[in-house]
Design an enzyme around this catalytic site. Structure first.
Site, mmCIF file in Angstrom:
data_model
loop_
_atom_site.group_PDB
_atom_site.id
_atom_site.type_symbol
_atom_site.label_atom_id
_atom_site.label_comp_id
_atom_site.label_asym_id
_atom_site.label_seq_id
_atom_site.Cartn_x
_atom_site.Cartn_y
_atom_site.Cartn_z
ATOM 1 N N SER A 150 0.769 -1.138 0.168
ATOM 2 C CA SER A 150 -0.010 0.076 0.164
ATOM 3 C C SER A 150 0.983 1.145 0.024
ATOM 4 O O SER A 150 1.787 1.469 -0.851
ATOM 5 C CB SER A 150 -1.094 -0.170 1.141
ATOM 6 O OG SER A 150 -1.935 1.091 0.906
ATOM 7 N N GLU A 244 -9.601 -3.656 -6.610
ATOM 8 C CA GLU A 244 -9.046 -2.601 -5.715
ATOM 9 C C GLU A 244 -9.223 -1.203 -6.190
ATOM 10 O O GLU A 244 -8.895 -1.063 -7.538
ATOM 11 C CB GLU A 244 -7.547 -2.727 -5.311
ATOM 12 C CG GLU A 244 -7.358 -4.115 -4.402
ATOM 13 C CD GLU A 244 -5.725 -3.963 -3.935
ATOM 14 O OE1 GLU A 244 -5.375 -2.840 -3.640
ATOM 15 O OE2 GLU A 244 -5.202 -4.764 -4.007
ATOM 16 N N HIS A 274 -7.575 -5.613 -0.440
ATOM 17 C CA HIS A 274 -6.484 -4.594 -0.545
ATOM 18 C C HIS A 274 -5.462 -5.306 0.600
ATOM 19 O O HIS A 274 -5.734 -5.440 1.601
ATOM 20 C CB HIS A 274 -6.859 -3.293 0.146
ATOM 21 C CG HIS A 274 -5.424 -2.286 -0.021
ATOM 22 N ND1 HIS A 274 -4.790 -2.035 -1.309
ATOM 23 C CD2 HIS A 274 -4.884 -1.908 1.031
ATOM 24 C CE1 HIS A 274 -3.810 -1.197 -0.642
ATOM 25 N NE2 HIS A 274 -3.920 -1.206 0.542
#
Length: 315
Positions: A150, A244, A274
């Site tokens: 991320s 996502e 995610h």
């Protein structure tokens, strides 16, 4: 789709996604929520977890995972996700433990400074400093892999750009799990996958970017590496889920890197949340993804080491 992935998607959709619909990010609430729900996996047999908190010119703040057996030839420098404003090495031990043991690599999980107390470029400064510390400690660049998820995935890519631009020797490779690479929020999947993504509303990314950036330019390549030059970067492994909102952050990086001549292994995984790699060892998809990442790291570091060995003259 495994039942474990289905359950994980249901949980994050019910508990996390509603938070991302709120117009203002409550940093303290996010940090408290993460701290309450941190699950620490069992330490692998023969491995040890130690904290490091240097105050040197190139500080290392975070956690080492090392083994008692023969010295590990590979070192993984890991950057956790959390939008640059919450989470920690502790919250990401599940993926770090799994990646370290499967890649047979000692791993340092960096505790970089968080926004809004420490806005951009503090996280990047810490990441570059950590890498320089490894080099100063005698760790060969060709034995290092950088990885992150991320925001940490975006930070890993931004670190590569900063290292290259600073003429530092580059690591053997980088592994990017669902990387957040465009803080200007121009990806089409922010709209097309809004509602499909079990964790995020698409509009939440712009709000999170503001927490990290403040008044900084969201297209600065060191904040949003999508806007940087990708030439001369080491091989990249990128994994992302097909639902996502960050799908286009990963897709565009893969396309741009390949156009620049970078070796890219790009994987789109169906029906996973995610950062699904953090669900290892519970989720079969996470276990397979981490195993592929470990294979990639082993192969890249072996190739880099072989290429940089001195030539041997046979008389």
């Amino acid at each position: 789709m495994s039942w474990q992935s289905a359950l994980a998607c249901w949980i994050v959709r019910r508990r996390l996604r509603p938070e991302t619909a709120k117009p203002v990010i409550d940093v303290a609430r996010a940090r408290a929520y993460a701290a309450r729900r941190v699950w620490t996996p069992k330490l692998p047999a023969g491995w040890h977890l130690t904290e490091r908190n240097d105050a040197n010119d190139f500080p290392l703040r975070g956690e080492w995972l090392t083994a008692d057996a023969e010295p590990r030839q590979t070192t993984i420098l890991y950057f956790h996700g959390g939008g640059y404003y919450f989470c920690s090495p502790r919250s990401h031990r599940s993926v770090v433990f799994a990646l370290a043991t499967q890649a047979n690599a000692r791993t340092f999980s960096l505790d970089y400074r968080l926004a809004p107390e420490h806005r951009f470029p503090c996280a990047l400064d810490d990441a570059v400093s950590a890498y320089r510390r490894l080099l100063a400690d005698g760790v060969p660049a060709q034995s290092i892999a950088i990885a992150g998820d991320s925001a940490g995935g975006g930070l890993a890519l931004a670190t590569l750009l900063a290292l290259r631009d600073g003429s530092y020797p580059l690591p053997a490779c980088a592994v990017l799990f669902s990387p957040w690479t465009d803080l200007a929020s121009t990806g089409g999947s922010l709209v097309t996958n809004d509602g499909r993504d079990p964790m995020f509303h698409g509009a939440a990314l712009a709000r999170a970017a503001k927490v990290y950036l403040g008044d900084a330019d969201p297209t600065n390549p060191y904040a949003s590496p999508l806007y940087g030059r990708f030439d001369d970067l080491p091989p990249l492994l990128i994994q992302v889920g097909d639902t996502e909102v960050l799908l286009d952050d990963a897709t565009r990086v893969a396309e741009k890197a390949r156009a620049a001549g970078v070796i890219v292994d790009f994987e789109i995984w169906p029906n996973v949340p995610h950062g699904f790699q953090l669900f290892a060892p519970f989720m079969p998809e996470a276990n397979r993804a981490v195993a592929r990442a470990a294979d990639f790291i082993r192969g890249a570091t072996a190739n880099a080491t072989a290429q940089r060995l001195p030539e041997i003259s046979i008389v």
